[in-house]
Design a protein around this motif. Structure first.
Motif, PDB file in Angstrom:
ATOM      1  N   LEU A 130       0.933  -0.878   0.007  1.00  0.00           N
ATOM      2  CA  LEU A 130       0.189   0.080  -0.376  1.00  0.00           C
ATOM      3  C   LEU A 130       1.053   0.876   0.608  1.00  0.00           C
ATOM      4  CD1 LEU A 130      -3.017  -0.361   2.885  1.00  0.00           C
ATOM      5  CD2 LEU A 130      -2.887  -0.250  -0.224  1.00  0.00           C
ATOM      6  N   HIS A 131       2.199   1.545   1.015  1.00  0.00           N
ATOM      7  CA  HIS A 131       2.748   2.444   0.867  1.00  0.00           C
ATOM      8  C   HIS A 131       3.663   2.714  -0.271  1.00  0.00           C
ATOM      9  CE1 HIS A 131       6.301   4.959   2.148  1.00  0.00           C
ATOM     10  NE2 HIS A 131       5.139   5.154   3.055  1.00  0.00           N
TER      11      HIS A 131
ATOM     12  N   SER B  31       2.920   1.387  -3.988  1.00  0.00           N
ATOM     13  CA  SER B  31       1.469   1.907  -4.380  1.00  0.00           C
ATOM     14  C   SER B  31       1.189   3.278  -4.304  1.00  0.00           C
ATOM     15  CB  SER B  31       1.165   0.992  -4.667  1.00  0.00           C
ATOM     16  OG  SER B  31       0.102   1.105  -3.849  1.00  0.00           O
TER      17      SER B  31
ATOM     18  N   MET C  89      -1.016   4.596  -3.083  1.00  0.00           N
ATOM     19  CA  MET C  89      -3.319   4.294  -2.881  1.00  0.00           C
ATOM     20  C   MET C  89      -3.539   4.831  -1.897  1.00  0.00           C
ATOM     21  SD  MET C  89      -3.400   0.281  -4.837  1.00  0.00           S
ATOM     22  CE  MET C  89      -5.442   0.708  -4.493  1.00  0.00           C
ATOM     23  N   VAL C  90      -2.680   4.779  -0.117  1.00  0.00           N
ATOM     24  CA  VAL C  90      -3.580   5.321   0.749  1.00  0.00           C
ATOM     25  C   VAL C  90      -2.422   6.466   0.795  1.00  0.00           C
ATOM     26  CG1 VAL C  90      -3.826   4.865   2.723  1.00  0.00           C
ATOM     27  CG2 VAL C  90      -3.860   3.097   1.576  1.00  0.00           C
ATOM     28  N   ARG C  91      -2.684   7.857   1.076  1.00  0.00           N
ATOM     29  CA  ARG C  91      -1.803   9.111   1.227  1.00  0.00           C
ATOM     30  C   ARG C  91      -1.677   9.332   2.654  1.00  0.00           C
ATOM     31  NH1 ARG C  91       0.277   9.996  -3.631  1.00  0.00           N
ATOM     32  NH2 ARG C  91      -1.607  10.127  -5.290  1.00  0.00           N
TER      33      ARG C  91
END
Length: 107
Positions: free
Chosen positions: A29-30, A32, A34-36
């Motif tokens: 997730l980090h 990519s 995707m989650v700022r």
């Protein structure tokens, strides 16, 4: 006093595997983006935090907490039985032996 149940190795192994999966998921997730909200954290600290948390909990509960109870409780039970039988008496901070201690199974 009764011993707490022995820690389950299978349960701790499953929890460790789950922590590794969560750490991998956080890493992905980090990386990519995707989650700022995760971008403010260091990727390595973020990815390793579930495994480190599992490791410290494992050390505390399986290596410190449970063996402490496994050691202390039987010793206190032995001393209570010896006090009841009359091998020794306690006066203040002093233990006074009333009879010589014998060990029938000692070599």
């Amino acid at each position: 006093m009764e011993l707490p149940p022995e820690p389950s190795f299978t349960g701790w192994l499953l929890a460790g595997g789950s922590a590794a999966v969560v750490g991998t998921f956080l890493f992905i997730l980090h990386a990519s983006g995707m989650v700022r909200a995760l971008a403010v954290f260091n990727i390595w600290w973020l990815a390793s935090s579930p495994v480190l948390g599992w490791f410290f909990l494992f050390i505390y509960f399986c290596e410190i907490e449970w063996p402490y109870y496994a050691l202390i409780i039987p010793i206190s039970v032995i001393f209570q039985k010896m006090l009841f039988v009359g091998y020794f008496t306690v006066q203040g901070k002093t233990i006074i032996l009333l009879q010589p201690l014998k060990c029938d199974g000692c070599h």
